[in-house]
Design an enzyme around this catalytic site. Sequence first.
Site, short mmCIF file in Angstrom:
data_model
loop_
_atom_site.label_atom_id
_atom_site.label_comp_id
_atom_site.label_asym_id
_atom_site.label_seq_id
_atom_site.Cartn_x
_atom_site.Cartn_y
_atom_site.Cartn_z
N TYR A 7 6.19 9.34 -11.87
CA TYR A 7 5.56 9.01 -10.57
C TYR A 7 4.26 9.81 -10.45
O TYR A 7 3.21 9.27 -10.07
CB TYR A 7 6.54 9.35 -9.46
CG TYR A 7 6.04 9.28 -8.04
CD1 TYR A 7 5.93 8.05 -7.38
CD2 TYR A 7 5.71 10.44 -7.34
CE1 TYR A 7 5.50 7.99 -6.06
CE2 TYR A 7 5.29 10.39 -6.02
CZ TYR A 7 5.19 9.17 -5.38
OH TYR A 7 4.77 9.11 -4.07
N GLY A 20 2.58 -3.01 1.29
CA GLY A 20 3.75 -2.31 1.83
C GLY A 20 3.63 -2.00 3.32
O GLY A 20 3.91 -0.88 3.76
N ALA A 51 2.39 11.06 -12.82
CA ALA A 51 1.39 10.56 -13.77
C ALA A 51 0.71 9.31 -13.21
O ALA A 51 -0.52 9.15 -13.31
CB ALA A 51 2.06 10.24 -15.11
N ALA A 52 1.50 8.44 -12.61
CA ALA A 52 0.93 7.20 -12.05
C ALA A 52 0.00 7.53 -10.88
O ALA A 52 -1.09 6.96 -10.76
CB ALA A 52 2.05 6.27 -11.61
N LYS A 53 0.42 8.45 -10.02
CA LYS A 53 -0.42 8.80 -8.86
C LYS A 53 -1.69 9.51 -9.31
O LYS A 53 -2.77 9.27 -8.76
CB LYS A 53 0.38 9.69 -7.88
CG LYS A 53 1.50 8.95 -7.15
CD LYS A 53 0.97 7.88 -6.24
CE LYS A 53 2.02 7.38 -5.24
NZ LYS A 53 1.52 6.27 -4.42
N1 LIG Z 1 6.66 9.83 2.30
C1 LIG Z 1 6.07 10.83 1.69
O1 LIG Z 1 6.41 12.02 1.88
C2 LIG Z 1 4.93 10.56 0.74
C3 LIG Z 1 4.26 11.66 0.21
C4 LIG Z 1 3.19 11.45 -0.63
C5 LIG Z 1 2.78 10.16 -0.92
N2 LIG Z 1 3.46 9.11 -0.39
C6 LIG Z 1 2.96 7.77 -0.70
O2 LIG Z 1 2.62 7.14 0.52
C7 LIG Z 1 2.80 5.72 0.40
C8 LIG Z 1 3.66 5.21 1.55
O3 LIG Z 1 4.91 5.88 1.48
P1 LIG Z 1 6.04 5.71 2.61
O4 LIG Z 1 6.76 7.00 2.62
O5 LIG Z 1 5.46 5.14 3.84
O6 LIG Z 1 6.97 4.63 1.88
P2 LIG Z 1 8.22 3.80 2.46
O7 LIG Z 1 8.60 4.27 3.82
O8 LIG Z 1 9.23 3.82 1.37
O9 LIG Z 1 7.62 2.32 2.60
C9 LIG Z 1 7.18 1.66 1.45
C10 LIG Z 1 6.60 0.30 1.82
O10 LIG Z 1 6.23 -0.34 0.59
C11 LIG Z 1 7.03 -1.52 0.39
N3 LIG Z 1 7.43 -1.57 -1.02
C12 LIG Z 1 8.20 -0.68 -1.70
N4 LIG Z 1 8.38 -1.09 -2.95
C13 LIG Z 1 7.68 -2.26 -3.08
C14 LIG Z 1 7.49 -3.17 -4.14
N5 LIG Z 1 8.05 -2.99 -5.34
N6 LIG Z 1 6.73 -4.27 -3.92
C15 LIG Z 1 6.16 -4.48 -2.72
N7 LIG Z 1 6.31 -3.65 -1.67
C16 LIG Z 1 7.07 -2.55 -1.86
C17 LIG Z 1 8.24 -1.34 1.29
O11 LIG Z 1 8.83 -2.58 1.67
P3 LIG Z 1 10.03 -3.27 0.80
O12 LIG Z 1 10.99 -2.17 0.47
O13 LIG Z 1 10.58 -4.34 1.66
O14 LIG Z 1 9.38 -3.82 -0.43
C18 LIG Z 1 7.60 -0.63 2.48
O15 LIG Z 1 6.91 -1.57 3.28
C19 LIG Z 1 3.40 5.50 -0.99
O16 LIG Z 1 2.38 5.17 -1.90
C20 LIG Z 1 3.97 6.86 -1.36
O17 LIG Z 1 4.03 7.05 -2.75
C21 LIG Z 1 4.52 9.28 0.43
#
Ligand SMILES: NC(=O)c1ccc[n+]([C@@H]2O[C@H](COP(=O)([O-])OP(=O)(O)OC[C@H]3O[C@@H](n4cnc5c(N)ncnc54)[C@H](OP(=O)(O)O)[C@@H]3O)[C@@H](O)[C@H]2O)c1
Length: 253
Positions: A161, A21, A163-165
């Site tokens: 979500y 991602g 549970a998975a994390k």
């Molecule tokens: N943002 C928060 O507040 C937060 C808090 C706690 C944890 N997290 C975790 O931090 C990580 C990054 O989050 P983020 O906020 O940076 O996410 P984001 O801005 O939504 O970006 C997600 C990235 O993953 C790719 N992606 C999404 N679904 C995918 C799929 N099915 N297959 C392949 N690639 C996929 C997206 O590209 P495409 O859509 O083109 O596939 C994008 O590059 C995640 O694991 C999230 O659960 C985030």
Amino acid sequence: MSALPERSDGPAVPKVAVVSGGSRGLGRTLVERLLADGWRVATFSRSANAFTTAMTEEYPGSFHWERADLGEPDAMRVFVRTVGRLFGRVDLLVNNAGVLHQELLLTTPPKQIDSLVTNNLTSPILLTQACARLMTRHGGGNIINISSINAIRGFRGVSVYAAAKAGLDGFSRSLARELGTFNIRVNSIVPGFFDSDMTADVTERNREKIQHRTPLGRLGTAEEIADAILFLTSARAHFVTGQSLVIDGGITC
Ligand SMILES: NC(=O)c1ccc[n+]([C@@H]2O[C@H](COP(=O)([O-])OP(=O)(O)OC[C@H]3O[C@@H](n4cnc5c(N)ncnc54)[C@H](OP(=O)(O)O)[C@@H]3O)[C@@H](O)[C@H]2O)c1
């Protein structure tokens, strides 16, 4: 000494990072910083964008993007096979890509549950397995799973979500025991809320609530989460494995 964690151990022989991602959000920030530090970086997402196109032009031979979907678990092994062919090794895996779908469990269809578990747990596990096999052939490596504070505190509407994390955190701990002997470290980063597309839908009211409950009084940034990840890639963290590092401005304290 700088207040910021040191740079990732920018290698003389370019090391290879796999970041799932890497087109947007935290993944994009990490890809930019790793490339700037001299790493070769392979990433995937469901679609290319201006960023992945620009990196392909700017870092020929050091950056690889391809389309792959966490929803298709077999694609993980295929992706790592391509990385092995292109770059010959994997030194760092950041299981960054995640999918958040908010819905109360009482109304969530089984297919949705299955999809959340596949995207956030099964596929990251398979990606890890494929990368770890390559790491064992080249003297070790570093695996960092991006979890969430949803794994350690309850929030309405995110039980599957969460549970998975939480599964990913348990996976990190047990895998650290299995892979330590191969000089492979495995840790989880547990971010609180930070600004990205994933949190773009948070209403102003909820954002204020989050800020109010956070001792540091704000949401985090992708840069701040990336700082912690790069700390784990640095020489300063060479004895750290099997841990979950919470980066959340104190909201869970
Ligand atoms: N943002 C928060 O507040 C937060 C808090 C706690 C944890 N997290 C975790 O931090 C990580 C990054 O989050 P983020 O906020 O940076 O996410 P984001 O801005 O939504 O970006 C997600 C990235 O993953 C790719 N992606 C999404 N679904 C995918 C799929 N099915 N297959 C392949 N690639 C996929 C997206 O590209 P495409 O859509 O083109 O596939 C994008 O590059 C995640 O694991 C999230 O659960 C985030």
